[in-house]
Structure formats: C-alpha cells, structure tokens
Design a protein around this motif. Structure first.
Motif, PDB file in Angstrom:
ATOM      1  N   ASP A 197     -12.289   0.119  -2.807  1.00  0.00           N
ATOM      2  CA  ASP A 197     -12.312  -0.554  -3.969  1.00  0.00           C
ATOM      3  C   ASP A 197     -11.505  -1.873  -3.780  1.00  0.00           C
ATOM      4  O   ASP A 197     -10.347  -1.914  -3.104  1.00  0.00           O
ATOM      5  CB  ASP A 197     -11.170   0.449  -4.912  1.00  0.00           C
ATOM      6  CG  ASP A 197     -10.927  -0.415  -6.469  1.00  0.00           C
ATOM      7  OD1 ASP A 197     -10.933  -1.374  -6.451  1.00  0.00           O
ATOM      8  OD2 ASP A 197     -10.794   0.242  -7.257  1.00  0.00           O
ATOM      9  N   LEU A 198     -11.736  -2.870  -4.148  1.00  0.00           N
ATOM     10  CA  LEU A 198     -11.354  -4.371  -3.839  1.00  0.00           C
ATOM     11  C   LEU A 198      -9.789  -4.463  -4.173  1.00  0.00           C
ATOM     12  O   LEU A 198      -9.081  -5.158  -3.332  1.00  0.00           O
ATOM     13  CB  LEU A 198     -12.338  -5.355  -4.391  1.00  0.00           C
ATOM     14  CG  LEU A 198     -13.584  -5.525  -3.921  1.00  0.00           C
ATOM     15  CD1 LEU A 198     -14.427  -6.710  -4.402  1.00  0.00           C
ATOM     16  CD2 LEU A 198     -13.572  -5.597  -2.336  1.00  0.00           C
ATOM     17  N   ARG A 199      -9.607  -3.682  -5.262  1.00  0.00           N
ATOM     18  CA  ARG A 199      -8.163  -3.685  -5.584  1.00  0.00           C
ATOM     19  C   ARG A 199      -7.204  -3.174  -4.417  1.00  0.00           C
ATOM     20  O   ARG A 199      -6.075  -3.198  -4.510  1.00  0.00           O
ATOM     21  CB  ARG A 199      -7.870  -2.974  -6.808  1.00  0.00           C
ATOM     22  CG  ARG A 199      -8.420  -3.684  -8.127  1.00  0.00           C
ATOM     23  CD  ARG A 199      -8.282  -3.100  -9.353  1.00  0.00           C
ATOM     24  NE  ARG A 199      -9.068  -1.853  -9.236  1.00  0.00           N
ATOM     25  CZ  ARG A 199      -9.388  -1.001 -10.503  1.00  0.00           C
ATOM     26  NH1 ARG A 199      -8.727  -1.084 -11.271  1.00  0.00           N
ATOM     27  NH2 ARG A 199      -9.952   0.218 -10.170  1.00  0.00           N
ATOM     28  N   THR A 200      -7.858  -2.436  -3.788  1.00  0.00           N
ATOM     29  CA  THR A 200      -6.835  -1.774  -2.390  1.00  0.00           C
ATOM     30  C   THR A 200      -6.391  -2.941  -1.658  1.00  0.00           C
ATOM     31  O   THR A 200      -5.217  -2.921  -1.455  1.00  0.00           O
ATOM     32  CB  THR A 200      -7.862  -1.115  -1.676  1.00  0.00           C
ATOM     33  OG1 THR A 200      -8.349   0.083  -2.341  1.00  0.00           O
ATOM     34  CG2 THR A 200      -7.028  -0.375  -0.240  1.00  0.00           C
ATOM     35  N   VAL A 201      -7.242  -4.113  -1.461  1.00  0.00           N
ATOM     36  CA  VAL A 201      -6.619  -5.167  -0.705  1.00  0.00           C
ATOM     37  C   VAL A 201      -5.609  -5.992  -1.610  1.00  0.00           C
ATOM     38  O   VAL A 201      -4.517  -6.296  -1.016  1.00  0.00           O
ATOM     39  CB  VAL A 201      -7.932  -6.324  -0.466  1.00  0.00           C
ATOM     40  CG1 VAL A 201      -7.437  -7.523   0.287  1.00  0.00           C
ATOM     41  CG2 VAL A 201      -8.858  -5.402   0.533  1.00  0.00           C
ATOM     42  N   ASP A 202      -5.862  -6.079  -2.801  1.00  0.00           N
ATOM     43  CA  ASP A 202      -4.559  -6.874  -3.712  1.00  0.00           C
ATOM     44  C   ASP A 202      -3.529  -5.957  -3.547  1.00  0.00           C
ATOM     45  O   ASP A 202      -2.497  -6.616  -3.523  1.00  0.00           O
ATOM     46  CB  ASP A 202      -5.419  -6.920  -5.116  1.00  0.00           C
ATOM     47  CG  ASP A 202      -6.654  -7.826  -5.306  1.00  0.00           C
ATOM     48  OD1 ASP A 202      -6.812  -8.581  -4.209  1.00  0.00           O
ATOM     49  OD2 ASP A 202      -7.359  -7.470  -5.918  1.00  0.00           O
ATOM     50  N   THR A 203      -3.326  -4.836  -3.891  1.00  0.00           N
ATOM     51  CA  THR A 203      -2.204  -3.831  -3.762  1.00  0.00           C
ATOM     52  C   THR A 203      -1.471  -3.897  -2.563  1.00  0.00           C
ATOM     53  O   THR A 203      -0.372  -4.097  -2.489  1.00  0.00           O
ATOM     54  CB  THR A 203      -2.729  -2.559  -4.306  1.00  0.00           C
ATOM     55  OG1 THR A 203      -3.559  -2.467  -5.322  1.00  0.00           O
ATOM     56  CG2 THR A 203      -1.393  -1.579  -4.339  1.00  0.00           C
ATOM     57  N   HIS A 204      -2.072  -3.930  -1.469  1.00  0.00           N
ATOM     58  CA  HIS A 204      -1.461  -4.024  -0.174  1.00  0.00           C
ATOM     59  C   HIS A 204      -1.035  -5.387   0.225  1.00  0.00           C
ATOM     60  O   HIS A 204       0.151  -5.517   0.653  1.00  0.00           O
ATOM     61  CB  HIS A 204      -2.560  -3.579   0.750  1.00  0.00           C
ATOM     62  CG  HIS A 204      -2.517  -2.190   1.300  1.00  0.00           C
ATOM     63  ND1 HIS A 204      -3.134  -1.369   0.395  1.00  0.00           N
ATOM     64  CD2 HIS A 204      -2.222  -1.387   2.160  1.00  0.00           C
ATOM     65  CE1 HIS A 204      -3.212  -0.210   0.627  1.00  0.00           C
ATOM     66  NE2 HIS A 204      -2.602   0.211   1.738  1.00  0.00           N
ATOM     67  N   VAL A 205      -1.561  -6.434  -0.221  1.00  0.00           N
ATOM     68  CA  VAL A 205      -1.186  -7.862  -0.243  1.00  0.00           C
ATOM     69  C   VAL A 205       0.061  -7.969  -1.151  1.00  0.00           C
ATOM     70  O   VAL A 205       1.121  -8.449  -0.453  1.00  0.00           O
ATOM     71  CB  VAL A 205      -2.169  -8.795  -0.655  1.00  0.00           C
ATOM     72  CG1 VAL A 205      -1.377 -10.212  -0.776  1.00  0.00           C
ATOM     73  CG2 VAL A 205      -3.259  -8.874   0.502  1.00  0.00           C
ATOM     74  N   LYS A 206       0.045  -7.505  -2.271  1.00  0.00           N
ATOM     75  CA  LYS A 206       1.188  -7.379  -3.144  1.00  0.00           C
ATOM     76  C   LYS A 206       2.455  -6.591  -2.374  1.00  0.00           C
ATOM     77  O   LYS A 206       3.677  -7.542  -2.545  1.00  0.00           O
ATOM     78  CB  LYS A 206       0.918  -6.852  -4.399  1.00  0.00           C
ATOM     79  CG  LYS A 206       2.217  -6.699  -5.455  1.00  0.00           C
ATOM     80  CD  LYS A 206       1.777  -6.025  -6.573  1.00  0.00           C
ATOM     81  CE  LYS A 206       2.765  -5.751  -7.616  1.00  0.00           C
ATOM     82  NZ  LYS A 206       2.776  -5.046  -8.801  1.00  0.00           N
ATOM     83  N   ARG A 207       2.316  -5.329  -1.780  1.00  0.00           N
ATOM     84  CA  ARG A 207       3.295  -4.767  -1.284  1.00  0.00           C
ATOM     85  C   ARG A 207       3.788  -5.519  -0.138  1.00  0.00           C
ATOM     86  O   ARG A 207       5.049  -5.507   0.387  1.00  0.00           O
ATOM     87  CB  ARG A 207       2.762  -3.321  -0.906  1.00  0.00           C
ATOM     88  CG  ARG A 207       2.661  -2.396  -1.994  1.00  0.00           C
ATOM     89  CD  ARG A 207       2.188  -1.221  -1.686  1.00  0.00           C
ATOM     90  NE  ARG A 207       2.767  -0.318  -0.261  1.00  0.00           N
ATOM     91  CZ  ARG A 207       4.149   0.245  -0.655  1.00  0.00           C
ATOM     92  NH1 ARG A 207       4.485   0.410  -1.847  1.00  0.00           N
ATOM     93  NH2 ARG A 207       4.715   0.885   0.366  1.00  0.00           N
ATOM     94  N   LEU A 208       3.028  -6.027   0.801  1.00  0.00           N
ATOM     95  CA  LEU A 208       3.539  -6.729   2.025  1.00  0.00           C
ATOM     96  C   LEU A 208       4.183  -7.957   1.487  1.00  0.00           C
ATOM     97  O   LEU A 208       5.142  -8.272   2.145  1.00  0.00           O
ATOM     98  CB  LEU A 208       2.127  -7.257   2.651  1.00  0.00           C
ATOM     99  CG  LEU A 208       2.359  -7.787   4.017  1.00  0.00           C
ATOM    100  CD1 LEU A 208       2.952  -7.330   5.013  1.00  0.00           C
ATOM    101  CD2 LEU A 208       0.890  -8.318   4.792  1.00  0.00           C
ATOM    102  N   ARG A 209       3.887  -8.688   0.550  1.00  0.00           N
ATOM    103  CA  ARG A 209       4.766  -9.834   0.326  1.00  0.00           C
ATOM    104  C   ARG A 209       6.057  -9.546  -0.439  1.00  0.00           C
ATOM    105  O   ARG A 209       6.833 -10.158  -0.097  1.00  0.00           O
ATOM    106  CB  ARG A 209       3.887 -10.396  -0.745  1.00  0.00           C
ATOM    107  CG  ARG A 209       2.658 -11.800  -0.533  1.00  0.00           C
ATOM    108  CD  ARG A 209       2.390 -12.531  -1.573  1.00  0.00           C
ATOM    109  NE  ARG A 209       1.285 -13.252  -1.376  1.00  0.00           N
ATOM    110  CZ  ARG A 209       0.282 -13.516  -2.053  1.00  0.00           C
ATOM    111  NH1 ARG A 209      -0.157 -12.557  -3.240  1.00  0.00           N
ATOM    112  NH2 ARG A 209      -0.775 -14.118  -1.860  1.00  0.00           N
ATOM    113  N   GLU A 210       6.091  -8.399  -1.176  1.00  0.00           N
ATOM    114  CA  GLU A 210       7.415  -7.972  -1.697  1.00  0.00           C
ATOM    115  C   GLU A 210       8.255  -7.578  -0.619  1.00  0.00           C
ATOM    116  O   GLU A 210       9.525  -7.797  -0.465  1.00  0.00           O
ATOM    117  CB  GLU A 210       7.140  -6.775  -2.539  1.00  0.00           C
ATOM    118  CG  GLU A 210       6.309  -7.263  -3.663  1.00  0.00           C
ATOM    119  CD  GLU A 210       6.119  -5.814  -4.805  1.00  0.00           C
ATOM    120  OE1 GLU A 210       6.257  -4.805  -4.234  1.00  0.00           O
ATOM    121  OE2 GLU A 210       5.863  -6.092  -5.928  1.00  0.00           O
TER     122      GLU A 210
END
Length: 238
Positions: A197-210
């Motif tokens: 799921d492409l949202r997998t990438v978005d979620t991990h980027v969000k967590r990484l940034r946080e």
C-alpha cells in the motif's frame, strides 16, 4: 544470513500458528508461539527475536497495543497479520511502528517471502562489508549515519528508529537530492512491488520526520516531500 533466525508467531488461531510454523521451520527458522497479546509482549521483551509475526486481533491485548508497548523498549522488526476489512487498523499499525503487514487469508509461501525480505533488508542495512571504511559513515551537517553500528545521530544525539525507518532513511540519504516516487521506494525498501500500500511509505516518512524533529528540526527538514512525485533527501549546502 537467514539460517536459524528466531521468529515469534503470535496468533490466537492454533491452525494459523501451526501452518506458519511448519513453513518457517522448513527454512530452518527457530519458531516460538503465543496465543494472546499479553504472552506475546512478554516473550518479545524477554527474548531477542529477529522477526515477530503479530496478529492484529488477539485476546487480552491486540496487535496494535502489543506493538506500541514493544516499541517503547525494542525495535524488533514486526509484521502484522490483518484481515481484509481492517484497513484502518493497518494504518494504525504502521503509526505505532509495524514494519510490514500481511492480509488474511494469505499463502504460507507469502509469509515466508515477507519474512525473508524483512530479514534481508535488516541484514543489508549494515551495507556491503567490502566497501572501504570511510563509506561506512555518512555525515551531513545535522545528521550522521553509522552503517557499521547501525546507528543514526542528529546533532550529536542518537535517534531510535525501527528497522524499516532506518532503511528508508539510508536509502534516501545515499542519493541526496534525487527524487524517488512511492512505488520505487516500496520496491527498494520493502522489497515488493505488488502487495504494498503506497500509504505505507507516507506513514513511515511521517514517523521518521517526527523522530528526527524531536531531536533536530534541521535534520527533519532534510526529508523533503516533492508534491505529486514522492520524496527526496535534501542537503543544505549553506
């Protein structure tokens, strides 16, 4: 690298545990089981597993709660087992630190492939040992990646990342200013093209940034969203 890897399978359905165990043991993995969330968490905290397979719906504690509690202590790779109608829970799982998910009903072979892919990525995150020593340390103005120690520091302070967050950061940082679309990141970091799921990438980027932002706002700003395209690692030369 995978031989004798230790795997915890946590699911309240004995049939599923037995099936997964049989296929993983064929690959010479050491498999332990839990049939509820409380036992799964206790085993995960007391033992060093290479991968944990965690059913999202379990008695006593669900998979989300187990993963959330585990992430306070350890960064053990976690694959969540979810039913088709639990899309919201899958997203929630990524938010608490799940590295991958498998949708039920699944093929046991798919489970083996996903476990192998995750183990391969964790192992490869140490990168090629044949490379010269200077390449094992990647240094930017506000961020340092020590490949040998498998450690990231931002402005001199260590950043605690899950295996997948670490791999994503390393992949982006190896090619500064190069833009990667989500499909490419899913293929290269998660090692599959057709399940993700492409949202997998978005979620991990969000967590990484946080996580970076809690220590260094400058380091967090290096992970840049290129709207309509994907993400890149941007180095400020100033």
């Amino acid at each position: 690298m995978d031989i004798n890897a230790k795997v915890l399978v946590a699911d309240d359905e004995e049939r599923i545990r037995r099936l997964i165990r049989m296929y993983l043991e064929r690959e010479d993995y050491i498999v332990e089981e839990a049939d509820n969330g409380t036992d799964a968490l206790q085993l995960a905290l007391e033992n060093d597993y290479d991968v944990i397979l965690l059913d999202i719906m379990m008695p006593e504690m669900d998979g989300i709660e187990v993963c959330q509690a585990l992430r306070k202590e350890k960064e053990t790779p976690v694959i969540m087992l979810t039913a088709k109608g639990e899309e919201a829970n899958r997203v929630q799982g990524f938010e608490v630190g799940t590295d991958d998910y498998i949708v039920k009903p699944f093929s046991p072979r798919e489970v083996v492939l996903r476990v192998k892919a995750l183990l391969r990525r964790v192992s490869a995150s140490h990168f090629d040992e044949n490379e010269t020593a200077p390449k094992n340390l990647l240094v930017f103005p506000h961020l340092t990646i020590d490949y040998d120690a498998h450690r990231v520091t931002a402005d001199g302070m260590e950043v605690s990342l899950t295996p997948k967050e670490y791999e994503l950061l390393c992949f982006l940082a190896k090619s500064p200013d190069k833009v990667f679309n989500r499909e490419h990141l899913l293929k290269e970091v998660w090692q599959y093209e057709f399940f993700g799921d492409l949202r997998t990438v978005d979620t991990h980027v969000k967590r990484l940034r946080e996580k970076l932002n809690k220590i260094s706002k400058d380091a967090a700003k290096m992970i840049v969203t290129v709207w309509g395209v994907g993400y890149k690692f941007e180095v400020d030369d100033a």
